[in-house]
Motif scaffolding. Structure first.
Motif, PDB file in Angstrom:
ATOM      1  N   ASN A 105       0.817  -1.210   0.000  1.00 52.64           N
ATOM      2  CA  ASN A 105       0.000   0.000   0.000  1.00 52.64           C
ATOM      3  C   ASN A 105       0.851   1.260   0.000  1.00 52.64           C
ATOM      4  OD1 ASN A 105      -2.647  -1.076  -0.055  1.00 52.64           O
ATOM      5  ND2 ASN A 105      -2.547  -1.560   2.129  1.00 52.64           N
ATOM      6  N   ALA A 106       1.950   1.239   0.737  1.00 55.59           N
ATOM      7  CA  ALA A 106       2.836   2.397   0.765  1.00 55.59           C
ATOM      8  C   ALA A 106       3.425   2.670  -0.608  1.00 55.59           C
ATOM      9  CB  ALA A 106       3.949   2.180   1.792  1.00 55.59           C
ATOM     10  N   LYS A 107       3.693   1.597  -1.361  1.00 57.23           N
ATOM     11  CA  LYS A 107       4.262   1.744  -2.703  1.00 57.23           C
ATOM     12  C   LYS A 107       3.204   2.104  -3.743  1.00 57.23           C
ATOM     13  CE  LYS A 107       8.533   0.779  -1.769  1.00 57.23           C
ATOM     14  NZ  LYS A 107       9.620   1.765  -2.027  1.00 57.23           N
ATOM     15  N   PHE A 108       2.026   1.498  -3.630  1.00 51.81           N
ATOM     16  CA  PHE A 108       1.021   1.622  -4.682  1.00 51.81           C
ATOM     17  C   PHE A 108       0.126   2.857  -4.549  1.00 51.81           C
ATOM     18  CE2 PHE A 108       0.885  -3.327  -4.915  1.00 51.81           C
ATOM     19  CZ  PHE A 108       2.146  -3.329  -5.486  1.00 51.81           C
ATOM     20  N   ASN A 109      -0.117   3.298  -3.331  1.00 50.61           N
ATOM     21  CA  ASN A 109      -1.143   4.321  -3.126  1.00 50.61           C
ATOM     22  C   ASN A 109      -0.621   5.751  -3.156  1.00 50.61           C
ATOM     23  OD1 ASN A 109      -3.119   2.348  -2.916  1.00 50.61           O
ATOM     24  ND2 ASN A 109      -2.917   2.190  -0.695  1.00 50.61           N
ATOM     25  N   GLY A 110       0.675   5.921  -3.230  1.00 46.95           N
ATOM     26  CA  GLY A 110       1.237   7.266  -3.323  1.00 46.95           C
ATOM     27  C   GLY A 110       1.644   7.584  -4.746  1.00 46.95           C
ATOM     28  N   ALA A 111       2.060   8.827  -4.932  1.00 46.47           N
ATOM     29  CA  ALA A 111       2.614   9.187  -6.236  1.00 46.47           C
ATOM     30  C   ALA A 111       3.953   8.460  -6.391  1.00 46.47           C
ATOM     31  CB  ALA A 111       2.813  10.689  -6.316  1.00 46.47           C
ATOM     32  N   PRO A 112       4.331   8.023  -7.599  1.00 48.10           N
ATOM     33  CA  PRO A 112       3.641   8.288  -8.861  1.00 48.10           C
ATOM     34  C   PRO A 112       2.673   7.196  -9.319  1.00 48.10           C
ATOM     35  CG  PRO A 112       5.782   7.363  -9.326  1.00 48.10           C
ATOM     36  CD  PRO A 112       5.665   7.405  -7.815  1.00 48.10           C
ATOM     37  N   ILE A 113       2.575   6.081  -8.568  1.00 50.53           N
ATOM     38  CA  ILE A 113       1.763   4.961  -9.049  1.00 50.53           C
ATOM     39  C   ILE A 113       0.285   5.320  -9.112  1.00 50.53           C
ATOM     40  CG2 ILE A 113       1.079   2.572  -8.655  1.00 50.53           C
ATOM     41  CD1 ILE A 113       3.990   2.967  -9.576  1.00 50.53           C
ATOM     42  N   ALA A 114      -0.266   5.832  -8.009  1.00 54.73           N
ATOM     43  CA  ALA A 114      -1.690   6.166  -7.991  1.00 54.73           C
ATOM     44  C   ALA A 114      -2.024   7.219  -9.041  1.00 54.73           C
ATOM     45  CB  ALA A 114      -2.101   6.640  -6.605  1.00 54.73           C
TER      46      ALA A 114
END
Length: 283
Positions: free
Chosen positions: A127-136
Motif C-alpha cells: 500500500n505504501a508503494k502503490f497508493n502514493g505518487a507516482p503509481i496512484a
C-alpha cells in the motif's frame, strides 16, 4: 474475437524470463531471486530459524504462503489459514484476496513473528508503494484504478523477459484492451493451471477459467502474482508503440510488432530455435 484478430490457437504472444538480483537487510524492496532467500542465525541454537525472508518479484500468494510456513517452521497450510485473522488493509476490489499485494521485499523475522503479522506487513508495504505518487497518479492518468494497475503489472512481471521489455509488454496489454482484443497471455493460463510452463498448448487455451485470457475479454479478476516496482512503473507508464504481439525468439531477443504476418515469421524463427534445442514448438 474481432474478425481482424487472428485465430486464438495461432497466437503465441510471450515467453517468460527473469532477472536474478539479491537484496539484503530489513524490508528491502525490489528483490528478484529465483527462490525465497532465507538468512539464518549462524553459530546459535537457532541456526534453523531464519532471520529474514526475501519474497521474489512475481511469486504467487500460494508460493508466498508456503515460503512463510517454511521460514517459521509451521505445518503446511498454516499461513493460508491465518488469513481469517490477519488484519489486511486490502482494496475493496480485492475482496479479501491478497494476491498482488504481498509486496516483494526482504522482511525481518523477529522471534515472535506470526504469519498474520507478516502478511499484514507485506500488504502495508504494498500500500505504501502503490497508493502514493507516482503509481496512484499514473493509474488515474491511464483511466484505471490502482488495483487494475497492479493486475497489469503482475502480468508484465510474469511476461517480460527483461526489465527493458516491461514497458513494451505493458503497451501490448493496453493496445489489446483498447482494441477489444483478448489479451491471450500465457502467464494467465499458467496461473489458472497453477504451473509455470513456458509453452501453452491449444487445449490449454480452451480451459474454463476466469483467468483464461484467450477466451475471456479484459483483465483477469485478480493479479496473478506480486509485481515489483519496475513492473508497476511500466504498468502506469507504458512505452509508446503500436505493438500487439511479441515473442522471445532467443534470450535477449524479444520481437514486438503490430503486424501479425511479421509475428508469424518471428514465431517461426522461435520454433526453429526450439527445434534445435529439442523443445516443443509454439502453435
Amino acid at each position: 474475437m474481432e474478425k481482424n484478430t487472428p485465430p486464438r490457437s495461432t497466437i503465441r504472444l510471450t515467453r517468460r524470463g527473469r532477472i536474478a538480483l539479491v537484496a539484503t537487510g530489513a524490508v528491502v524492496v525490489g528483490t528478484a531471486v529465483a527462490v525465497p532467500l532465507l538468512t539464518l542465525r549462524p553459530g546459535t541454537k537457532e541456526e534453523s530459524r531464519p532471520t529474514t525472508l526475501a519474497v521474489p518479484e512475481g511469486l504467487r500468494a500460494s508460493e508466498i504462503y508456503a515460503a512463510i510456513d517454511k521460514a517459521l517452521a509451521l505445518p503446511a497450510g498454516s499461513t493460508r489459514k491465518s488469513l481469517d485473522k490477519a488484519a489486511l488493509k486490502l482494496p475493496n476490489e480485492a475482496e479479501g484476496n491478497p494476491e498482488g499485494y504481498l509486496f516483494p521485499a526482504t522482511y525481518p523475522l523477529p522471534a515472535k513473528t506470526t504469519p498474520d503479522k507478516l502478511l499484514a506487513l507485506m500488504v502495508d508495504t504494498a500500500n505504501a508503494k502503490f497508493n502514493g505518487a507516482p503509481i496512484a497518479a499514473g493509474a488515474q492518468r491511464n483511466a484505471m484504478n490502482v488495483y487494475q494497475a497492479v493486475t497489469i503489472a503482475s502480468i508484465v512481471q510474469a511476461e517480460a523477459a527483461t526489465r527493458a521489455d516491461m514497458g513494451k509488454v505493458a503497451r501490448v496489454i493496453f493496445n489489446r484492451l483498447e482494441r477489444g482484443m483478448p489479451l491471450q497471455m500465457d502467464s494467465t493460463i499458467n496461473y489458472a493451471l497453477n504451473r509455470s510452463a513456458l509453452r501453452t498448448s491449444e487445449s490449454d487455451t480452451r480451459i474454463e477459467s476466469p483467468y483464461n485470457s484467450y477466451q475471456r475479454m479484459g483483465l483477469p479478476p485478480t493479479p496473478i502474482g506480486s509485481p515489483g516496482e519496475e513492473a508497476m512503473r511500466a504498468a502506469v507508464n507504458p512505452t509508446a508503440g503500436d505493438w500487439l504481439y511479441f515473442v522471445t525468439v532467443r534470450p535477449g531477443d524479444t520481437r514486438f510488432t503490430a503486424d501479425y504476418r511479421q509475428h508469424q515469421r518471428n514465431v517461426a524463427e522461435f520454433n526453429a530455435q526450439s527445434k534445435k534445442s529439442g523443445a516443443r514448438p509454439a502453435g
